[in-house]
Design a protein around this motif. Structure first.
Motif, PDB file in Angstrom:
ATOM      1  N   ALA A 131       0.834  -1.205   0.000  1.00 12.79           N
ATOM      2  CA  ALA A 131       0.000   0.000   0.000  1.00 12.79           C
ATOM      3  C   ALA A 131       0.863   1.247   0.000  1.00 12.79           C
ATOM      4  O   ALA A 131       0.560   2.231  -0.689  1.00 12.79           O
ATOM      5  N   ALA A 132       1.965   1.216   0.753  1.00 10.68           N
ATOM      6  CA  ALA A 132       2.874   2.356   0.768  1.00 10.68           C
ATOM      7  C   ALA A 132       3.510   2.558  -0.602  1.00 10.68           C
ATOM      8  O   ALA A 132       3.657   3.691  -1.072  1.00 10.68           O
TER       9      ALA A 132
ATOM     10  N   SER B 229       1.014   4.243  -2.861  1.00  7.84           N
ATOM     11  CA  SER B 229       0.822   5.658  -2.538  1.00  7.84           C
ATOM     12  C   SER B 229       2.026   6.496  -2.975  1.00  7.84           C
ATOM     13  O   SER B 229       1.886   7.705  -3.189  1.00  7.84           O
ATOM     14  N   GLU B 230       3.193   5.866  -3.076  1.00  8.10           N
ATOM     15  CA  GLU B 230       4.394   6.596  -3.486  1.00  8.10           C
ATOM     16  C   GLU B 230       4.488   6.762  -5.002  1.00  8.10           C
ATOM     17  O   GLU B 230       5.326   7.529  -5.489  1.00  8.10           O
TER      18      GLU B 230
ATOM     19  N   ARG C 225       2.500   6.869  -9.095  1.00  8.70           N
ATOM     20  CA  ARG C 225       1.268   7.204  -9.823  1.00  8.70           C
ATOM     21  C   ARG C 225       0.760   5.896 -10.445  1.00  8.70           C
ATOM     22  O   ARG C 225       1.128   5.531 -11.548  1.00  8.70           O
TER      23      ARG C 225
ATOM     24  N   ARG D  26      -7.328  -1.122   1.681  1.00  6.30           N
ATOM     25  CA  ARG D  26      -6.115  -0.322   1.874  1.00  6.30           C
ATOM     26  C   ARG D  26      -5.423  -0.048   0.547  1.00  6.30           C
ATOM     27  O   ARG D  26      -4.803   0.999   0.362  1.00  6.30           O
TER      28      ARG D  26
ATOM     29  N   GLN E 154      -7.556   2.666  -1.431  1.00  5.31           N
ATOM     30  CA  GLN E 154      -7.361   4.027  -0.928  1.00  5.31           C
ATOM     31  C   GLN E 154      -5.999   4.584  -1.326  1.00  5.31           C
ATOM     32  O   GLN E 154      -5.807   5.802  -1.336  1.00  5.31           O
ATOM     33  N   ALA E 155      -5.078   3.693  -1.689  1.00  3.11           N
ATOM     34  CA  ALA E 155      -3.717   4.138  -1.993  1.00  3.11           C
ATOM     35  C   ALA E 155      -3.507   4.445  -3.468  1.00  3.11           C
ATOM     36  O   ALA E 155      -2.551   5.141  -3.827  1.00  3.11           O
ATOM     37  N   ALA E 156      -4.375   3.957  -4.336  1.00  3.64           N
ATOM     38  CA  ALA E 156      -4.176   4.146  -5.780  1.00  3.64           C
ATOM     39  C   ALA E 156      -5.533   4.199  -6.480  1.00  3.64           C
ATOM     40  O   ALA E 156      -6.572   3.873  -5.895  1.00  3.64           O
TER      41      ALA E 156
END
Length: 628
Positions: free
Chosen positions: A130-131, A134-135, A137, A175, A178-180
């Motif tokens: 997930a991180a 989010s980092e 695109r 999760r 929500q991250a992408a």
């Protein structure tokens, strides 16, 4: 007082009227049939024609051949090497996180991940993945599940009736969602499983859900897509769409045509010469064992990620197949016009020529449609072919049936003519009813034949047996004459007149007359020996050549075609010479001089002068054959 109508004219007008009604009926059938095919096509509804159009589209792809894919789209392949490096499949989420960070470090402009992360993994791995999302695109895959009763779902969709409606979605874990961004990876296939379209929008859970290629292209463009009636605009580029916001796929070639690099190489920091900076990247399985493969015209096992990459390339390069509502309306126009033109061509008086022109018209249409396909315009080929085939075949069948009926009538009329005229003359009269209304003077060869001793024989046999015997004799004469294109112009009891020169004079008329005389002498002699006994009858034949007048003789209603003139009179007198000389065949010097093949005479001619009753000057003759 008005006269009776001409039966031939009535028959001709009736045939023309029947042909006109048949043509109108065929045009009406063609219009109705075309409308039945066109209306579902305009709405984009699936039909039996799709089963015909699919292989025809594949053929056109193969004719056009592969073409290079745009360089700004790259497939990062989860291939056998990647699976071996990661140690498992599906790939461990920690490995996917490393891959995402490596792609971001390599300068990828946007990343699409064709992997469904539906189930939860370990807390540590899921947090790490997930991180990583989010980092970067990135857009993650989700899938739509469609009901079997799609029509009911569409009815509930109201204003969105043209869009596909999903029953539910397979989303990634919360999760990750929500991250992408999320995008659908569904592909529309035909009955053979070949990918044809990518639906850019799907109605699901009461909302419009975008496809992964659309979401990724919008992310790269930095703005939302703008949908029009039959196109979508992204970053100033307008891409044509089919019915229901569907992107028609225009495949570039077999597997690997879209630039591809192994995910294992990317993780190791070596992309194998494929630059990733500024590229749009799609990560997905390419290993055949993954099961995510679909057939295409160029490759029977193209990975699904490469199909999505093809759609993404279309959205960024604008090179999708153009199959819009406007193109479908052009299809409809062709399907309505082509059958009418083909039927009008087939309706020509010369059916073979009309059919050939109609086939040429269809072939030119097919060639134009195939040529436009190579330039990216997908006009239907199955629709015009189906629209033409049914009404044209129906018209041809009905036309052949009517022509057959007319042929039966003509045959009956011809048979009636044959009972009273020789075959060649009857055929000429059928084509030219006014044949020999005006007398014609021409050269001809004339043959007279009769039987000797027949008067006494008929007295002994009686009328019935005599008639049967004459019928046999007439059949022999007619057969021998017809065999060499002679015309029996009259039967006179036990005699007959045969003319060689009807319906037109020929240079070999004397030769055919001589051959017929010899044939008749042999046949009739054998027949007489068989029927009434050897030595009980004889044959006399006279043959002469010269000018005659060929014309119709008789009244207004009863006419027959014959020849008159001195040549005919002289020939009839030759029978007297044959009787006096005891020879079966008497030839004149004029006939012998006119022969093209004098060698056809069985013996050297011996010409002697003979007086002819009713003629001032004698004629030279040759008596052929042994005395009887």
């Amino acid at each position: 007082m008005r006269g009776k109508p001409d039966p031939d004219l009535v028959l001709m007008r009736g045939a023309e009227r029947g042909g006109g009604l048949l043509l109108l009926a065929a045009l009406g059938l063609g219009l109705a049939w075309s409308l039945a095919l066109v209306l579902p096509h305009l709405r984009g509804q699936a039909s039996l024609l799709d089963r015909i159009e699919a292989p025809l589209a594949d053929l056109r792809f193969l004719v056009a051949g592969p073409r290079p894919a745009p360089a700004d789209v790259v497939v990062v392949a989860i291939d056998d090497a990647t699976i071996a490096a990661a140690g498992a499949y599906p790939l461990p989420r920690a490995y996917v996180a490393r891959l995402l960070r490596a792609l971001s470090s390599a300068g990828a402009r946007a990343i699409g991940v064709d992997v469904l992360f539906v189930a939860a993994g370990t807390e540590r791995d899921d947090a790490d993945l997930a991180a990583a999302f989010s980092e970067t695109r990135a857009v993650i895959a989700m899938a739509a599940l469609f009901p079997r009763l799609g029509d009911e779902a569409r009815a509930r969709a109201g204003a969105l009736a043209n869009l596909p409606v999903a029953e539910r979605l397979l989303r990634p874990a919360d999760r990750f969602s929500q991250a992408a961004g999320l995008g659908l990876v569904n592909v529309a296939t035909d009955h053979g499983g070949i990918a044809r379209h990518v639906p850019l929008l799907v109605v699901a859970e009461g909302e419009l859900q975008p496809s992964l290629p659309l979401r990724l292209a919008a992310l790269a463009a930095g703005r939302d897509p703008d949908f029009g009636p039959d196109a979508v605009t992204l970053g100033g580029l307008t891409v044509p769409l089919d019915v229901g916001a569907s992107l028609a796929l225009r495949f570039y070639g077999p597997q690997g045509t879209v630039r591809t690099v192994s995910a294992a190489d990317v993780v190791k920091g070596r992309a194998g010469g494929v630059g990733l900076r500024g590229r749009l990247v799609l990560v997905g399985a390419t290993s055949p064992g993954s099961g995510d493969v679909l057939p295409t015209p160029f490759d029977r096992v193209l990975p699904g990620v490469e199909i999505l990459a093809t759609a993404l390339a279309h959205l960024t390069a604008g090179d999708a197949l153009v199959r819009t509502a406007t193109v479908r309306r052009i299809d409809a126009g062709i399907a309505l016009l082509l059958p009418a033109l083909a039927i009008l061509l087939v309706a020509f008086r010369r059916v073979a020529l009309g059919l050939g022109l109609a086939c040429l018209l269809v072939a030119l249409t097919a060639g134009a449609v195939t040529g436009l396909f190579a330039y990216g315009i997908w006009l239907s080929l199955a629709l015009p072919l189906a629209a033409v085939a049914v009404p044209v075949l129906a018209y041809l069948g009905a036309r052949l049936w009517l022509d057959r009926r007319q042929a039966v009538r003509l045959t009956r009329d011809r048979d009636a003519l044959l009972r009273f005229h020789p075959p060649a003359v009857a055929a000429r009269l059928a084509r030219e009813p006014d044949f020999l209304v005006v007398p014609v003077e021409q050269a001809a060869a004339v043959l007279f034949v009769d039987l000797s001793g027949f008067t006494g024989l008929s007295e002994r046999l009686g009328p019935a047996s005599t008639r049967a015997l004459l019928k046999d004799m007439h059949d022999i004469v007619e057969d021998a004459a017809t065999l060499r294109d002679g015309s029996v112009t009259s039967f006179m009891g036990d005699g007959a007149m045969i003319l060689f020169g009807l319906p037109e004079a020929r240079p070999d008329d004397p030769d055919r007359a001589l051959a017929t005389a010899r044939d008749l002498a042999a046949r009739l002699a054998a027949w007489l020996d068989r029927e009434i006994g050897p030595g009980q009858g004889g044959v006399r034949i006279g043959v002469h050549s010269g000018p005659v007048v060929v014309s119709r003789l008789g009244g207004t209603r009863n006419q027959h075609i014959t020849a008159t003139g001195d040549t005919v009179n002289v020939t009839s007198r030759l029978l007297d010479i044959a009787k006096a000389e005891g020879a079966p065949i008497v030839l004149t010097g004029d006939l012998i001089a006119a022969l093209h093949r004098p060698s056809s005479l069985p013996e050297p001619p011996v010409l002697t002068a003979r007086a002819v009753r009713g003629r001032a000057r004698p004629i030279t003759v040759h008596c052929l054959g042994a005395p009887v």
